[in-house]
Motif scaffolding. Sequence first.
Motif, PDB file in Angstrom:
ATOM      1  N   UNK A   1      12.609  -6.430  51.179  1.00  0.00           N
ATOM      2  CA  UNK A   1      14.082  -6.182  51.497  1.00  0.00           C
ATOM      3  C   UNK A   1      14.318  -5.405  52.840  1.00  0.00           C
ATOM      4  N   UNK A   2      15.398  -5.852  53.453  1.00  0.00           N
ATOM      5  CA  UNK A   2      15.733  -5.152  54.787  1.00  0.00           C
ATOM      6  C   UNK A   2      16.279  -3.667  54.423  1.00  0.00           C
ATOM      7  N   UNK A   3      15.811  -2.659  55.389  1.00  0.00           N
ATOM      8  CA  UNK A   3      16.189  -1.402  55.169  1.00  0.00           C
ATOM      9  C   UNK A   3      16.822  -0.674  56.405  1.00  0.00           C
ATOM     10  N   UNK A   4      17.102   0.436  56.493  1.00  0.00           N
ATOM     11  CA  UNK A   4      17.879   1.041  57.628  1.00  0.00           C
ATOM     12  C   UNK A   4      17.068   0.837  58.949  1.00  0.00           C
ATOM     13  N   UNK A   5      17.674   0.983  60.231  1.00  0.00           N
ATOM     14  CA  UNK A   5      17.068   0.821  61.321  1.00  0.00           C
ATOM     15  C   UNK A   5      16.159  -0.252  61.542  1.00  0.00           C
ATOM     16  N   UNK A   6      16.282  -1.345  60.976  1.00  0.00           N
ATOM     17  CA  UNK A   6      15.234  -2.459  61.292  1.00  0.00           C
ATOM     18  C   UNK A   6      14.059  -2.469  60.486  1.00  0.00           C
ATOM     19  N   UNK A   7      14.036  -1.936  59.751  1.00  0.00           N
ATOM     20  CA  UNK A   7      12.836  -1.495  58.861  1.00  0.00           C
ATOM     21  C   UNK A   7      12.838  -2.501  57.776  1.00  0.00           C
ATOM     22  N   UNK A   8      11.714  -2.474  56.827  1.00  0.00           N
ATOM     23  CA  UNK A   8      11.865  -3.432  55.831  1.00  0.00           C
ATOM     24  C   UNK A   8      11.178  -2.586  54.592  1.00  0.00           C
ATOM     25  N   UNK A   9      11.527  -2.955  53.392  1.00  0.00           N
ATOM     26  CA  UNK A   9      10.723  -2.221  52.228  1.00  0.00           C
ATOM     27  C   UNK A   9       9.989  -3.503  51.620  1.00  0.00           C
ATOM     28  N   UNK A  10       8.985  -3.109  50.871  1.00  0.00           N
ATOM     29  CA  UNK A  10       8.201  -4.136  50.170  1.00  0.00           C
ATOM     30  C   UNK A  10       7.923  -3.437  48.719  1.00  0.00           C
ATOM     31  N   UNK A  11       8.336  -4.514  47.665  1.00  0.00           N
ATOM     32  CA  UNK A  11       8.243  -4.064  46.329  1.00  0.00           C
ATOM     33  C   UNK A  11       7.591  -5.158  45.508  1.00  0.00           C
ATOM     34  N   UNK A  12       6.859  -5.065  44.563  1.00  0.00           N
ATOM     35  CA  UNK A  12       6.064  -5.704  43.606  1.00  0.00           C
ATOM     36  C   UNK A  12       7.132  -6.368  42.840  1.00  0.00           C
ATOM     37  N   UNK A  13       7.072  -7.539  42.294  1.00  0.00           N
ATOM     38  CA  UNK A  13       7.963  -8.068  41.186  1.00  0.00           C
ATOM     39  C   UNK A  13       7.438  -7.694  39.915  1.00  0.00           C
ATOM     40  N   UNK A  14       8.541  -7.769  39.006  1.00  0.00           N
ATOM     41  CA  UNK A  14       8.118  -7.110  37.618  1.00  0.00           C
ATOM     42  C   UNK A  14       7.073  -8.181  36.869  1.00  0.00           C
ATOM     43  N   UNK A  15       7.079  -9.097  37.148  1.00  0.00           N
ATOM     44  CA  UNK A  15       5.913 -10.110  36.576  1.00  0.00           C
ATOM     45  C   UNK A  15       4.767 -10.151  37.090  1.00  0.00           C
ATOM     46  N   UNK A  16       4.498  -9.375  38.068  1.00  0.00           N
ATOM     47  CA  UNK A  16       3.149  -9.687  39.081  1.00  0.00           C
ATOM     48  C   UNK A  16       2.612 -10.963  39.248  1.00  0.00           C
ATOM     49  N   UNK A  17       3.557 -11.614  39.940  1.00  0.00           N
ATOM     50  CA  UNK A  17       3.096 -12.988  40.337  1.00  0.00           C
ATOM     51  C   UNK A  17       2.187 -12.740  41.332  1.00  0.00           C
ATOM     52  N   UNK A  18       1.146 -13.863  41.489  1.00  0.00           N
ATOM     53  CA  UNK A  18       0.126 -14.040  42.315  1.00  0.00           C
ATOM     54  C   UNK A  18       0.335 -15.185  43.077  1.00  0.00           C
ATOM     55  N   UNK A  19      -0.372 -15.472  44.290  1.00  0.00           N
ATOM     56  CA  UNK A  19      -0.682 -16.858  45.019  1.00  0.00           C
ATOM     57  C   UNK A  19      -1.778 -16.948  45.424  1.00  0.00           C
ATOM     58  N   UNK A  20      -2.368 -18.000  45.734  1.00  0.00           N
ATOM     59  CA  UNK A  20      -3.767 -18.293  46.029  1.00  0.00           C
ATOM     60  C   UNK A  20      -3.773 -19.029  47.242  1.00  0.00           C
ATOM     61  N   UNK A  21      -4.900 -18.690  48.095  1.00  0.00           N
ATOM     62  CA  UNK A  21      -4.906 -19.307  49.374  1.00  0.00           C
ATOM     63  C   UNK A  21      -5.479 -20.726  49.394  1.00  0.00           C
ATOM     64  N   UNK A  22      -4.775 -21.526  50.342  1.00  0.00           N
ATOM     65  CA  UNK A  22      -5.100 -23.263  50.087  1.00  0.00           C
ATOM     66  C   UNK A  22      -6.575 -23.224  50.973  1.00  0.00           C
ATOM     67  N   UNK A  23      -7.557 -23.339  50.023  1.00  0.00           N
ATOM     68  CA  UNK A  23      -8.920 -23.699  50.536  1.00  0.00           C
ATOM     69  C   UNK A  23      -9.120 -25.291  50.489  1.00  0.00           C
ATOM     70  N   UNK A  24      -8.292 -26.034  50.473  1.00  0.00           N
ATOM     71  CA  UNK A  24      -8.570 -27.559  50.498  1.00  0.00           C
ATOM     72  C   UNK A  24      -9.205 -27.922  51.537  1.00  0.00           C
ATOM     73  N   UNK A  25      -9.164 -27.423  52.738  1.00  0.00           N
ATOM     74  CA  UNK A  25      -9.714 -27.859  53.813  1.00  0.00           C
ATOM     75  C   UNK A  25     -10.994 -27.604  54.307  1.00  0.00           C
TER      76      UNK A  25
END
Length: 194
Positions: free
Chosen positions: A170-194
């Motif tokens: 999320x954008x914050x003050x003075x051009x900064x950003x905040x980072x939060x974890x979603x409530x459902x703790x969703x994860x993603x995996x790296x694409x290692x197919x190559x």
Amino acid sequence: MEVSLSDAEKMFIIHGAQVGLRADGRGPLDYRPIEIQTGVLATTNGSARVRLASTDLLIGVKAELVTVDDMAEYRNRLNFFVDCSANATPLFAGRGGDEFAEQVSAALDAAYDSELVLPDLKKLIISPMHAWKVFVDVVLLQCGGNVIDAAALGVKAALHNTEISEVIVRPADEGKYTVDLPDDNTVWKLDTSR
């Protein structure tokens, strides 16, 4: 590391090659037995253990959320560290494995220094000032040859096993950003197919 062979050892190898056998009984085109396990370390984002004949490696992947001052200068790559256990071979006692570890680390770094290998590298940058920094630690537990092959297999398996948390930026003050974890703790995996 120089290996010296006696004349008898050289003849044994030559005669074995002529009849199509190796000292361990394999044919000239036979692979060493390979065993790969994933998810072996609970405190990592991904992990693998590889046994290639008598070579045994443990690989752990950690993703750390970092703040980047200058994204233009940021090196968005995997960060490899290889440790050669003194128990792997007597040659690694003391600091004997340091040079070999650096060579393996350099080989892995060169192999993964392309977005063609891991197309998801761009997903590691989550805002103009935040990124996931991925560390890949390789521990050589036992050395029986083919270490770079085993390390390459293990890194690929550990990266395939890696899960990275989804985040909300999320954008914050003075051009900064905040980072939060979603409530459902969703994860993603790296694409290692190559």
